[in-house]
Design a protein around this motif. Structure first.
Motif, PDB file in Angstrom:
ATOM      1  N   GLN A 149       7.362  76.644  16.327  1.00 17.93           N
ATOM      2  CA  GLN A 149       7.031  75.797  15.649  1.00 17.93           C
ATOM      3  C   GLN A 149       8.323  75.646  15.323  1.00 17.93           C
ATOM      4  O   GLN A 149       9.248  76.190  14.298  1.00 17.93           O
ATOM      5  N   LEU A 150       8.415  74.093  14.015  1.00 14.12           N
ATOM      6  CA  LEU A 150       8.994  74.014  12.928  1.00 14.12           C
ATOM      7  C   LEU A 150       8.470  72.981  12.055  1.00 14.12           C
ATOM      8  O   LEU A 150       7.854  72.028  12.218  1.00 14.12           O
ATOM      9  N   GLU A 151       8.728  73.640  10.954  1.00 17.39           N
ATOM     10  CA  GLU A 151       7.647  73.986   9.814  1.00 17.39           C
ATOM     11  C   GLU A 151       9.115  72.895   8.984  1.00 17.39           C
ATOM     12  O   GLU A 151      10.317  73.909   8.456  1.00 17.39           O
ATOM     13  N   VAL A 152       8.660  71.936   7.849  1.00 16.77           N
ATOM     14  CA  VAL A 152       9.313  71.855   6.371  1.00 16.77           C
ATOM     15  C   VAL A 152       8.764  71.849   5.250  1.00 16.77           C
ATOM     16  O   VAL A 152       7.449  71.133   5.097  1.00 16.77           O
ATOM     17  N   TRP A 153       9.413  72.291   4.266  1.00 16.69           N
ATOM     18  CA  TRP A 153       8.436  72.403   3.392  1.00 16.69           C
ATOM     19  C   TRP A 153       9.230  72.288   1.972  1.00 16.69           C
ATOM     20  O   TRP A 153      10.760  72.416   1.723  1.00 16.69           O
TER      21      TRP A 153
ATOM     22  N   ARG B 205      16.396  77.369   7.125  1.00 19.91           N
ATOM     23  CA  ARG B 205      17.800  77.083   6.421  1.00 19.91           C
ATOM     24  C   ARG B 205      17.374  76.251   5.064  1.00 19.91           C
ATOM     25  O   ARG B 205      15.876  75.137   5.156  1.00 19.91           O
ATOM     26  N   VAL B 206      18.046  76.504   3.888  1.00 26.43           N
ATOM     27  CA  VAL B 206      17.705  75.535   2.717  1.00 26.43           C
ATOM     28  C   VAL B 206      18.563  73.665   2.942  1.00 26.43           C
ATOM     29  O   VAL B 206      20.096  74.843   3.758  1.00 26.43           O
ATOM     30  N   VAL B 207      17.883  72.759   2.573  1.00 27.54           N
ATOM     31  CA  VAL B 207      18.641  71.365   3.094  1.00 27.54           C
ATOM     32  C   VAL B 207      18.450  71.137   1.257  1.00 27.54           C
ATOM     33  O   VAL B 207      17.578  71.348   0.294  1.00 27.54           O
ATOM     34  N   LYS B 208      20.253  70.831   0.425  1.00 30.37           N
ATOM     35  CA  LYS B 208      20.129  70.150  -0.268  1.00 30.37           C
ATOM     36  C   LYS B 208      19.074  70.811  -1.843  1.00 30.37           C
ATOM     37  O   LYS B 208      19.100  70.869  -3.157  1.00 30.37           O
ATOM     38  N   GLY B 209      19.336  72.221  -1.499  1.00 30.71           N
ATOM     39  CA  GLY B 209      18.344  73.559  -2.303  1.00 30.71           C
ATOM     40  C   GLY B 209      16.692  72.520  -2.485  1.00 30.71           C
ATOM     41  O   GLY B 209      16.176  73.035  -3.615  1.00 30.71           O
ATOM     42  N   ARG B 210      16.037  71.827  -1.675  1.00 31.19           N
ATOM     43  CA  ARG B 210      14.981  71.896  -2.009  1.00 31.19           C
ATOM     44  C   ARG B 210      14.154  71.733  -0.327  1.00 31.19           C
ATOM     45  O   ARG B 210      12.716  72.128  -1.038  1.00 31.19           O
ATOM     46  N   TRP B 211      14.759  71.402   0.343  1.00 24.71           N
ATOM     47  CA  TRP B 211      13.493  71.781   1.576  1.00 24.71           C
ATOM     48  C   TRP B 211      13.982  72.714   1.893  1.00 24.71           C
ATOM     49  O   TRP B 211      15.377  73.104   1.983  1.00 24.71           O
ATOM     50  N   LEU B 212      13.241  73.727   2.587  1.00 30.20           N
ATOM     51  CA  LEU B 212      13.169  74.894   3.661  1.00 30.20           C
ATOM     52  C   LEU B 212      12.504  74.602   4.966  1.00 30.20           C
ATOM     53  O   LEU B 212      11.743  74.809   5.168  1.00 30.20           O
ATOM     54  N   ILE B 213      13.447  74.725   6.017  1.00 32.86           N
ATOM     55  CA  ILE B 213      12.982  74.410   7.383  1.00 32.86           C
ATOM     56  C   ILE B 213      13.194  76.330   8.324  1.00 32.86           C
ATOM     57  O   ILE B 213      14.578  76.544   7.597  1.00 32.86           O
TER      58      ILE B 213
ATOM     59  N   GLU C 184       0.826  73.202   2.964  1.00 36.58           N
ATOM     60  CA  GLU C 184       1.003  72.894   3.492  1.00 36.58           C
ATOM     61  C   GLU C 184       2.535  72.288   3.876  1.00 36.58           C
ATOM     62  O   GLU C 184       3.123  72.061   2.912  1.00 36.58           O
ATOM     63  N   PRO C 185       2.919  72.460   5.578  1.00 30.52           N
ATOM     64  CA  PRO C 185       4.080  72.384   5.171  1.00 30.52           C
ATOM     65  C   PRO C 185       4.041  70.216   5.361  1.00 30.52           C
ATOM     66  O   PRO C 185       3.619  69.963   4.895  1.00 30.52           O
ATOM     67  N   ALA C 186       4.930  70.323   4.642  1.00 35.75           N
ATOM     68  CA  ALA C 186       5.108  68.468   4.403  1.00 35.75           C
ATOM     69  C   ALA C 186       5.814  67.754   5.764  1.00 35.75           C
ATOM     70  O   ALA C 186       5.195  66.782   6.230  1.00 35.75           O
ATOM     71  N   ALA C 187       6.201  68.743   6.747  1.00 38.27           N
ATOM     72  CA  ALA C 187       6.437  68.258   8.425  1.00 38.27           C
ATOM     73  C   ALA C 187       6.126  69.277   8.972  1.00 38.27           C
ATOM     74  O   ALA C 187       6.731  70.486   8.833  1.00 38.27           O
TER      75      ALA C 187
END
Length: 194
Positions: free
Chosen positions: A149-153, A134-142, A162-165
């Motif tokens: 695992q769940l990664e936030v880029w 899923r892409v959030v606000k055009g900036r964050w890729l989940i 590396e993922p941001a979270a």
């Protein structure tokens, strides 16, 4: 007696109009499938170009399910896992993957392997492949990885390796999600697992 070179005249009576319709398409769909399944895939694609009625007949879902079994699955050619079982795949998906598998099989060199190699029916995803995104606000890729695992880029940071979270607590695959974005900078991600 002299031969006439004139073309016969055509009348637009209902009898002649009905005679122009190919009789194959007047048959029930299950009989059309039984006839068309005897053809090669290339012949079916050529038949599709004859007329609209044949084009419609060659786009029957039951026909492509039978062709997929005969040309791909029974020959153990590669078939993607997401398009299996065929009961849940659309006609277009089945047709596209059947044509792709046949094309790949024809391009393969005759003695590609020293031993005969049997492929499984499906291409299974590697353990770290993406199962949901899923892409959030055009900036964050989940991303939800198959390894639970769940990664936030951060898509704006192009140098990020590396993922941001990262969250390792998933117990299954994500089957639904909801994102609440407040007026500030906070984002709440809610998801359900299967």
């Amino acid at each position: 007696m002299t031969d006439s070179l004139e073309a016969p005249t055509r009348t637009d009576s209902p009898a002649t109009r009905d005679a122009a319709v190919p009789t194959l398409v007047l048959l029930p769909d299950d009989l059309i499938v039984e006839i068309l399944v005897l053809f090669d895939v290339r012949e079916i694609l050529s038949l599709r170009q004859v007329c609209k009625a044949f084009a419609q007949a060659t786009r029957l879902r039951a026909l492509w399910v039978r062709l997929a079994h005969r040309e791909v699955l029974d020959r153990n050619l590669l078939w993607p896992a997401y398009a299996f079982p065929l009961a849940f795949a659309t006609r277009r998906t089945i047709e596209a993957h059947t044509l792709r598998a046949i094309g790949v099989d024809r391009q393969k060199p005759p003695r590609m392997f020293s031993q005969e190699r049997r492929f499984s029916r499906c291409i299974f995803r590697p353990p770290n492949s993406v199962g949901w995104l899923r892409v959030v606000k055009g900036r964050w890729l989940i991303l939800e990885l198959r390894g639970q695992q769940l990664e936030v880029w951060d898509l704006q940071n192009k140098l990020e390796t590396e993922p941001a979270a990262l969250y390792d607590g998933l117990k299954g695959k994500i089957d639904g999600s909801s994102i609440d974005i407040s007026e500030g900078s906070s984002v709440v991600l809610s998801f359900s697992e299967s």
